[in-house]
Design a protein around this motif. Structure first.
Motif, PDB file in Angstrom:
ATOM      1  N   ALA A  11      29.185  32.920  36.780  1.00 52.33           N
ATOM      2  CA  ALA A  11      29.319  34.268  36.175  1.00 52.33           C
ATOM      3  C   ALA A  11      29.499  35.239  37.304  1.00 52.33           C
ATOM      4  O   ALA A  11      30.348  36.234  37.123  1.00 52.33           O
ATOM      5  CB  ALA A  11      27.872  34.587  35.550  1.00 52.33           C
ATOM      6  N   GLY A  12      29.001  35.117  38.370  1.00 55.97           N
ATOM      7  CA  GLY A  12      28.945  36.166  39.555  1.00 55.97           C
ATOM      8  C   GLY A  12      30.293  36.079  40.068  1.00 55.97           C
ATOM      9  O   GLY A  12      31.042  37.133  40.505  1.00 55.97           O
ATOM     10  N   ILE A  13      30.935  34.805  40.289  1.00 55.52           N
ATOM     11  CA  ILE A  13      32.199  34.815  40.914  1.00 55.52           C
ATOM     12  C   ILE A  13      33.376  35.327  39.673  1.00 55.52           C
ATOM     13  O   ILE A  13      34.281  36.085  40.167  1.00 55.52           O
ATOM     14  CB  ILE A  13      32.620  33.281  41.089  1.00 55.52           C
ATOM     15  CG1 ILE A  13      31.755  32.781  42.314  1.00 55.52           C
ATOM     16  CG2 ILE A  13      34.095  33.172  41.326  1.00 55.52           C
ATOM     17  CD1 ILE A  13      32.108  31.334  42.643  1.00 55.52           C
ATOM     18  N   LEU A  14      33.268  35.003  38.369  1.00 54.97           N
ATOM     19  CA  LEU A  14      34.208  35.552  37.462  1.00 54.97           C
ATOM     20  C   LEU A  14      34.127  37.110  37.333  1.00 54.97           C
ATOM     21  O   LEU A  14      35.176  37.641  37.238  1.00 54.97           O
ATOM     22  CB  LEU A  14      33.812  34.963  36.082  1.00 54.97           C
ATOM     23  CG  LEU A  14      34.110  33.350  35.718  1.00 54.97           C
ATOM     24  CD1 LEU A  14      33.785  32.956  34.580  1.00 54.97           C
ATOM     25  CD2 LEU A  14      35.739  33.185  36.001  1.00 54.97           C
ATOM     26  N   LEU A  15      32.994  37.493  37.632  1.00 51.04           N
ATOM     27  CA  LEU A  15      32.803  39.036  37.342  1.00 51.04           C
ATOM     28  C   LEU A  15      33.594  39.816  38.416  1.00 51.04           C
ATOM     29  O   LEU A  15      33.546  40.820  38.535  1.00 51.04           O
ATOM     30  CB  LEU A  15      31.381  39.530  37.071  1.00 51.04           C
ATOM     31  CG  LEU A  15      30.679  38.920  35.970  1.00 51.04           C
ATOM     32  CD1 LEU A  15      29.196  39.403  36.006  1.00 51.04           C
ATOM     33  CD2 LEU A  15      31.422  39.561  34.607  1.00 51.04           C
ATOM     34  N   THR A  16      33.663  39.159  39.458  1.00 47.70           N
ATOM     35  CA  THR A  16      34.593  39.956  40.744  1.00 47.70           C
ATOM     36  C   THR A  16      35.960  39.833  40.502  1.00 47.70           C
ATOM     37  O   THR A  16      36.592  40.148  41.404  1.00 47.70           O
ATOM     38  CB  THR A  16      33.954  39.335  42.137  1.00 47.70           C
ATOM     39  OG1 THR A  16      34.390  37.822  42.203  1.00 47.70           O
ATOM     40  CG2 THR A  16      32.621  39.316  42.317  1.00 47.70           C
ATOM     41  N   ARG A  17      36.428  39.091  39.735  1.00 47.58           N
ATOM     42  CA  ARG A  17      37.786  38.722  39.352  1.00 47.58           C
ATOM     43  C   ARG A  17      38.243  40.086  38.801  1.00 47.58           C
ATOM     44  O   ARG A  17      37.678  40.544  38.047  1.00 47.58           O
ATOM     45  CB  ARG A  17      38.306  37.549  38.673  1.00 47.58           C
ATOM     46  CG  ARG A  17      37.842  36.240  39.081  1.00 47.58           C
ATOM     47  CD  ARG A  17      38.507  36.062  40.450  1.00 47.58           C
ATOM     48  NE  ARG A  17      37.206  36.334  41.653  1.00 47.58           N
ATOM     49  CZ  ARG A  17      37.278  36.168  42.890  1.00 47.58           C
ATOM     50  NH1 ARG A  17      38.356  35.770  43.408  1.00 47.58           N
ATOM     51  NH2 ARG A  17      36.180  36.482  43.528  1.00 47.58           N
ATOM     52  N   ASP A  18      39.739  40.473  39.064  1.00 46.88           N
ATOM     53  CA  ASP A  18      39.939  41.785  38.578  1.00 46.88           C
ATOM     54  C   ASP A  18      40.165  41.733  36.999  1.00 46.88           C
ATOM     55  O   ASP A  18      39.802  42.876  36.479  1.00 46.88           O
ATOM     56  CB  ASP A  18      41.580  42.029  38.914  1.00 46.88           C
ATOM     57  CG  ASP A  18      41.655  41.965  40.456  1.00 46.88           C
ATOM     58  OD1 ASP A  18      40.634  42.601  41.041  1.00 46.88           O
ATOM     59  OD2 ASP A  18      42.584  41.849  41.068  1.00 46.88           O
ATOM     60  N   ARG A  19      40.366  40.531  36.236  1.00 44.57           N
ATOM     61  CA  ARG A  19      40.462  40.610  34.816  1.00 44.57           C
ATOM     62  C   ARG A  19      39.183  40.906  33.970  1.00 44.57           C
ATOM     63  O   ARG A  19      39.012  41.177  33.019  1.00 44.57           O
ATOM     64  CB  ARG A  19      41.150  39.647  34.414  1.00 44.57           C
ATOM     65  CG  ARG A  19      42.731  39.490  34.882  1.00 44.57           C
ATOM     66  CD  ARG A  19      43.168  38.144  34.141  1.00 44.57           C
ATOM     67  NE  ARG A  19      42.784  36.975  34.822  1.00 44.57           N
ATOM     68  CZ  ARG A  19      43.136  35.474  34.618  1.00 44.57           C
ATOM     69  NH1 ARG A  19      43.881  35.351  33.537  1.00 44.57           N
ATOM     70  NH2 ARG A  19      42.688  34.820  35.296  1.00 44.57           N
TER      71      ARG A  19
END
Length: 243
Positions: free
Chosen positions: A66-74
């Motif tokens: 979740a932490g990694i996904l939330l740092t992606r632009d989209r």
């Protein structure tokens, strides 16, 4: 070694010495010297480790992902919503989470592992998000400039630079998890909570401490293990920079 670290370790040694003295005074050592009781305690320790290990594995996968996904632009626009949802797990009392999970998972280890997982996700996800966001943009721009793909930048640049912050979140989650796992006894999950709650019900300090002291030691050992893990996964240059 910093002064704070020295004081921390000295305090831990003092606590362990005090616990040892009190254990001798109330007869805990004599209780544990019984081979049948010792075998029972070790079985409860094993159950406790299963609860902690299973829930921490799932919490780490979910929280780190979740932490990694939330740092992606989209996904950045959904950061506040997702973090609010994840934070609900720690705003609800642990007993209430266990009771709710009991209603649809039944009695046993499943509701306990579910509740411990919910309780452990937030520190990992929050620190993963904060650690990656704190990576200087110049470093990622340089990596992008030499032709690295976003996935390569994540593995080679962002995660190594955020490792110290991520590990701190994992460390917090682990200590919370170890301390909350005794509540699993209330739903038939076993663990050291068996001794703790039995000691309370029967007003037997020996049984209470036979469960509480190993729980404390497990938390301290886990905390120290995280420190050793940090020395292995965090690049030496970053460790020196952080210190």
């Amino acid at each position: 070694m910093t002064l704070v670290t020295k004081i921390y370790r000295f305090a831990l040694l003092g606590i362990l010495f005090f616990c040892g003295v009190k254990a001798q005074q109330i007869g805990l050592m004599e209780y544990l010297s019984d081979p049948f009781e010792m075998e029972y305690v070790m079985e409860l320790v094993r159950q406790h480790l299963v609860l902690v290990g299973s829930s921490m594995l799932m919490a780490t996968v979910i929280g780190l992902g979740a932490g990694i996904l939330l740092t992606r632009d989209r996904m950045k626009k959904h950061t506040a919503t997702v973090m609010y949802i994840l934070s609900l797990g720690q705003t609800i009392p642990s007993l209430a989470v266990i009771a709710i999970s009991l209603s649809f998972l039944g009695i046993g280890t499943k509701p306990a592992i579910f509740a411990l997982t919910i309780y452990s996700i937030l520190p990992i996800a929050r620190n993963t998000l904060a650690g990656i966001q704190a990576v200087p943009p110049g470093i990622t721009d340089a990596a992008r400039g030499i032709g690295l793909t976003p996935f390569q930048i994540l593995l080679a640049v962002e995660l190594p630079n955020a490792a110290s912050v991520i590990l701190t979140g994992f460390r917090i989650a682990l200590v919370i998890n170890v301390g909350s796992a005794p509540l699993g006894f209330l739903v038939g999950a076993g663990g050291l909570g068996d001794l703790i709650f039995t000691g309370i019900d029967m007003m037997m300090p020996v049984k209470l401490l036979a469960g509480a002291i190993p729980t404390t030691l497990l938390a301290l050992v886990g905390d120290y293990a995280c420190e050793l893990l940090g020395r292995m996964v965090i690049p030496k240059g970053l460790r020196l920079q952080n210190s």
